[in-house]
Design a protein around this motif. Sequence first.
Motif, short mmCIF file in Angstrom:
data_model
loop_
_atom_site.label_atom_id
_atom_site.label_comp_id
_atom_site.label_asym_id
_atom_site.label_seq_id
_atom_site.Cartn_x
_atom_site.Cartn_y
_atom_site.Cartn_z
N GLN A 29 -42.59 9.10 8.54
CA GLN A 29 -41.65 8.97 9.65
C GLN A 29 -40.24 9.29 9.16
N THR A 31 -36.14 8.28 10.44
CA THR A 31 -35.26 7.54 11.33
C THR A 31 -33.99 8.39 11.45
N HIS A 101 -38.17 8.57 14.92
CA HIS A 101 -37.59 7.41 15.60
C HIS A 101 -36.08 7.57 15.60
N ARG A 158 -40.64 8.11 19.09
CA ARG A 158 -41.72 7.12 19.15
C ARG A 158 -41.21 5.69 19.04
N GLY A 159 -39.93 5.54 18.72
CA GLY A 159 -39.35 4.22 18.57
C GLY A 159 -37.89 4.34 18.23
N THR A 160 -37.26 3.20 18.01
CA THR A 160 -35.83 3.18 17.69
C THR A 160 -35.52 2.08 16.71
#
Length: 388
Positions: A29, A31, A101, A158-160
Amino acid sequence: MKASAFVYPWDVNGDPDAARTVAELGVEQVTLAAAYHSTRALTPRHPRHRVVTAEHAAVLYPPDDRWAGRAPHPYPAGDWAPGDAYGEAAAALAAAGLQVHTWVVLAHNSRLGAEHPDTSVVNAYGDRYPWAPCVARPGTRAYLVDLAAEAAVRPGARGTELESLGWYGLAHLHAHDKTGGVGLGDAGQYLMSLCFCPDCRAGYGGQGLDPDELAAAVRAALEPVWRGTAPCDGGWAGVTKLLGETRAHGTRAWRDATARSLQEAAVAAVRAAAPAGFQVLLHADPVSYHCGANVGVDPAHILSVADGVVVPCTGGAGLLTPFAEQAHDGTVLAANLTVVSGMGGSPATLAADAARARELGATELRLYHAGLASDADLAAVREALAAR
């Protein structure tokens, strides 16, 4: 453990090798910054530049029409991240096989304080902190909640990870900062971070405190520190010793409740805007009176609101323990480890540091920061992650 590397859009855009370089670290992933404060950053591998200067806090995508006619409002970036810089970088990173993310910095914004001084924390001496929006002010809270929802939920994310979602104070870590001449310790930092804007003054009144008397007590408590005749430390016990138990606990009750309600509102706004399964994490410190990028939280409360936390673990992973004690099935406890040796990180010990974090309850890793690290640092990261 799943690992994610922090990245700025300007690390990726214009460098055809950047996304592949990050993917080859062995992370699953990234960020990726979507809203970020002012900074000056090295880009040691970029074919077009070596230093990027982000002149002010900005969103790194085109803001939408929810901000029309509003003040305050977010500003798009300048030439350091033009257009939809976030979207361009996210697409390249996703094409390299990485989950993306968002990384969203909220209550840390010097341009906001410069252009709207009434949004800033005001200390007991009447000094404003333009980098630190007061999270008690209704207009500031509305701005932060809407910014969280917009910047967090970018296409394909997909997210934070929400940074600075709470009180910011004296500590700024700004370029040319000259505030280290007097050792304040935890207690002094707290006293110098107490806000005396009209909303906070009313909040202290609601706790049975006279705000003028409280401000005078703060100034009196700090006077020996300025003279260099008394240390100002001892953590929360030091705060209660300096202010007295009633005043200390009254201020903390107001500030804790204010931060908790903001966190609840921001996370709810993100979830309302996001698709199903969208992950929401906060950068957090388990000591609720602490200020800064890793906001002070009550572990039990925040893990009932968000999906988990990102916890600073460089130099030791002990801050994980209070969160691990409150975790439940599915809670994400991400250990944030600096892997840039020139910024105090230790990529050579990443494998051991990650193992220790896992022992203390970590379920994931965050690596700060793939774009800032040297080739040698990244080689050490690749070796450590390959050995998982």
